[in-house]
Design a protein around this motif. Structure first.
Motif, mmCIF file in Angstrom:
data_model
loop_
_atom_site.group_PDB
_atom_site.id
_atom_site.type_symbol
_atom_site.label_atom_id
_atom_site.label_comp_id
_atom_site.label_asym_id
_atom_site.label_seq_id
_atom_site.Cartn_x
_atom_site.Cartn_y
_atom_site.Cartn_z
ATOM 1 N N ASP A 131 7.210 -2.547 -4.437
ATOM 2 C CA ASP A 131 8.392 -3.376 -4.662
ATOM 3 C C ASP A 131 9.487 -2.558 -5.326
ATOM 4 O OD1 ASP A 131 7.310 -5.588 -3.509
ATOM 5 O OD2 ASP A 131 6.855 -6.631 -5.380
ATOM 6 N N SER A 132 10.721 -2.889 -5.014
ATOM 7 C CA SER A 132 11.865 -2.112 -5.512
ATOM 8 C C SER A 132 12.157 -2.353 -6.985
ATOM 9 C CB SER A 132 13.117 -2.444 -4.686
ATOM 10 O OG SER A 132 13.397 -3.840 -4.738
ATOM 11 N N ASP A 133 11.513 -3.330 -7.610
ATOM 12 C CA ASP A 133 11.715 -3.579 -9.044
ATOM 13 C C ASP A 133 10.536 -3.069 -9.871
ATOM 14 O OD1 ASP A 133 9.781 -5.386 -8.299
ATOM 15 O OD2 ASP A 133 10.830 -7.165 -9.044
ATOM 16 N N SER A 137 -1.388 -7.165 -4.778
ATOM 17 C CA SER A 137 -0.010 -7.430 -5.200
ATOM 18 C C SER A 137 0.904 -6.547 -4.373
ATOM 19 C CB SER A 137 0.173 -7.126 -6.690
ATOM 20 O OG SER A 137 -0.553 -8.041 -7.473
ATOM 21 N N GLY A 138 1.924 -7.167 -3.755
ATOM 22 C CA GLY A 138 2.883 -6.372 -3.011
ATOM 23 C C GLY A 138 3.586 -5.368 -3.898
ATOM 24 N N THR A 139 3.487 -5.584 -5.207
ATOM 25 C CA THR A 139 4.060 -4.659 -6.185
ATOM 26 C C THR A 139 3.579 -3.242 -5.940
ATOM 27 O OG1 THR A 139 3.898 -6.492 -7.738
ATOM 28 C CG2 THR A 139 4.457 -4.343 -8.655
ATOM 29 N N LEU A 140 2.275 -3.067 -5.702
ATOM 30 C CA LEU A 140 1.704 -1.775 -5.337
ATOM 31 C C LEU A 140 0.396 -2.011 -4.605
ATOM 32 C CD1 LEU A 140 1.554 1.331 -5.349
ATOM 33 C CD2 LEU A 140 0.387 1.175 -7.562
ATOM 34 N N ALA A 141 0.337 -1.604 -3.352
ATOM 35 C CA ALA A 141 -0.896 -1.723 -2.580
ATOM 36 C C ALA A 141 -0.969 -0.582 -1.571
ATOM 37 C CB ALA A 141 -0.958 -3.074 -1.869
ATOM 38 N N ILE A 145 9.460 0.867 0.818
ATOM 39 C CA ILE A 145 10.089 0.059 -0.232
ATOM 40 C C ILE A 145 11.142 -0.841 0.394
ATOM 41 C CG2 ILE A 145 11.299 0.093 -2.446
ATOM 42 C CD1 ILE A 145 10.314 2.982 -2.802
ATOM 43 N N PRO A 146 10.878 -2.139 0.499
ATOM 44 C CA PRO A 146 11.907 -3.071 0.953
ATOM 45 C C PRO A 146 12.851 -3.398 -0.197
ATOM 46 C CG PRO A 146 9.854 -4.247 0.588
ATOM 47 C CD PRO A 146 9.592 -2.805 0.243
ATOM 48 N N VAL A 147 14.135 -3.466 0.091
ATOM 49 C CA VAL A 147 15.143 -3.698 -0.947
ATOM 50 C C VAL A 147 15.985 -4.905 -0.562
ATOM 51 C CG1 VAL A 147 17.120 -2.724 -2.178
ATOM 52 C CG2 VAL A 147 15.231 -1.228 -1.464
#
Length: 441
Positions: free
Chosen positions: A162-164, A230-234, A70-72
């Motif tokens: 993603d952190s969001d 999606s970088g959101t979840l992969a 998780i990049p923040v």
């Protein structure tokens, strides 16, 4: 078979109608037919099904070591806390969680330390026996934040989150299932809008996501050639990511470093090594921009990145494959979108039938919008009432109009300015916050 017959009838009927309107000139009707065929992915997307596993395959998957990275950067602390909580309550526990803070700062320039969130995180991971790290690095971009830890991690599967964003409790378990097939190298999760009811813009984003997440991506998944996760979840086979360490984070375009569009680049590496799919049962709920300025910046970054990636597909993907031709089809669609209106304006007979042609286009566009909007009902949400979903469904044509009138002109501009990779910055401050009531069940 009935679906094939219906599609054949629809194509033939549309073609004969346009031929009639153009005075029997079949050559003039050809561009309309080609434009219609370029929507091949709409019916194919409905053939997608979640991947499942046998007991033997599941036993193998359970033995895999899974690292979540998780990049923040300038994230709302409550949102980050909720994100980490969603990782730690997975039905399939993960083995490692690696946080990299890419130099977050407050508005006054002082470091944002997330001290309380960090302390709580280490306490909870220790109690669960999950290996955890939390590093802070100078601000260099998401790719450097990812590879800061993944380049040397010996896990079997990497999960980028993603952190969001908040994971559904079954997200990891479902996202791992496709890896029972050794040919699959990457898996895209299904992205759902978390703050869907914040304002009119976020409500519309529910609809704007669908043509890609449950339309084109689902169709590509049927063919095992998903082009953009999606970088959101992969999910990725870890060796694919480790092998590109030093290259991935230093991608260049026209002599300039490109830090954005990380998700499509990792998917690109997966495509070069094997098959890439989408798992619609692996759900992630993400916060989307609530202000137009934030939304438009995000869209411009994505569009410029997609333009660059199209060039990569044309250069490196085999010309006999679907990825190469999907890039060609995108350009053909763009050209036809300009050429068809120009032909109508230039030809007197076509111009005389402008009203009928526009009406036919609106009918087809509306039908396609509603066909895609049906995907709203494939995810049961405790934070969205049926009345809200039905209202969104009814407004589907408005989202189509937004894509045509706002996003399409933006895409032309993005294509013309895709070389401006040095302007692809990320947020400079916290832009979206998380409210506990937005948590889906």
């Amino acid at each position: 078979m009935p679906l094939t017959a219906f599609l054949a009838w629809g194509i033939a009927h549309a073609y004969s109608t346009v031929v009639t309107l153009t005075g029997g000139r079949q050559g003039m009707a050809l561009p309309w037919l080609v434009s219609f065929l370029l929507l091949w992915w709409v019916p194919l997307s409905w053939l997608e099904r979640p991947r499942t596993t046998s007991p033997q395959d599941q036993a193998e998957l359970d033995r895999l070591t899974v690292t979540v990275q998780i990049p923040v950067y300038n994230e709302d602390p409550d949102t980050l806390r909720a994100c980490l909580h969603s990782v730690l309550v997975q039905t399939r526990p993960v083995d490692r969680v690696r946080i990299v803070d890419d130099g977050s700062v407050h508005d006054d320039g002082t470091p944002m330390t997330y001290a309380d969130v960090r302390a709580e995180f280490f306490e909870r991971t220790a109690a669960r026996g999950v290996e955890a790290t939390w590093d802070r690095t100078p601000n260099r971009g998401k790719r450097h934040a990812q590879m800061h830890v993944l380049a040397t991690d010996d896990a079997d599967v990497f999960v980028t989150l993603d952190s969001d964003s908040l994971l559904d409790p079954e997200a990891i378990a479902e996202g791992l299932k496709p890896f029972a097939d050794p040919k699959i190298t990457s898996v895209a999760g299904q992205v759902v809008v978390l703050n869907h009811d914040a304002n009119a813009l976020t409500r519309m984003r529910n609809l704007l996501y669908l043509p890609f997440t449950r339309g084109l991506r689902s169709a590509q998944s049927v063919l095992r050639r998903v082009t953009i996760n999606s970088g959101t979840l992969a999910f990725y086979r870890a060796r694919i990511v480790r092998d590109v360490a030093g290259v991935y984070e230093n991608e260049m375009f026209r002599g300039r470093p490109m830090q954005m569009n990380d998700d499509s680049m990792l998917t690109f590496y997966g495509l070069l090594a094997g098959d890439t799919v989408h798992q619609p049962s692996s759900l992630v709920f993400t916060l989307v921009p609530q202000r137009c300025s934030h939304y438009l910046r995000q869209q411009m970054r994505w569009m410029r990145g997609t333009t660059v990636r199209h060039l990569w597909w044309l250069r490196y993907m085999p010309p006999t494959g679907i990825v190469f031709w999907s890039a060609v089809a995108e350009y053909v669609h763009i050209v036809l979108g300009i050429a068809i209106p120009a032909a109508v304006i230039a030809d007197p007979q076509l111009r005389a039938n402008t009203g009928t042609l526009v009406a036919a286009g609106l009918i087809i566009g509306t039908a396609m919008s509603y066909l895609m909007a049906l995907r709203l009902f494939t995810v049961h949400r405790t934070d969205m009432r049926l009345r809200q979903a039905l209202l969104l469904f009814a407004l589907a044509p408005l989202a189509a109009a937004w894509r045509t009138l706002i996003l399409r002109p933006m895409y032309f501009y993005a294509m013309a300015t895709c070389h401006r990779v040095n302007r692809w910055g990320t947020r400079t401050s916290v832009e979206v916050t998380h409210s506990p009531r937005e948590q889906p069940a």
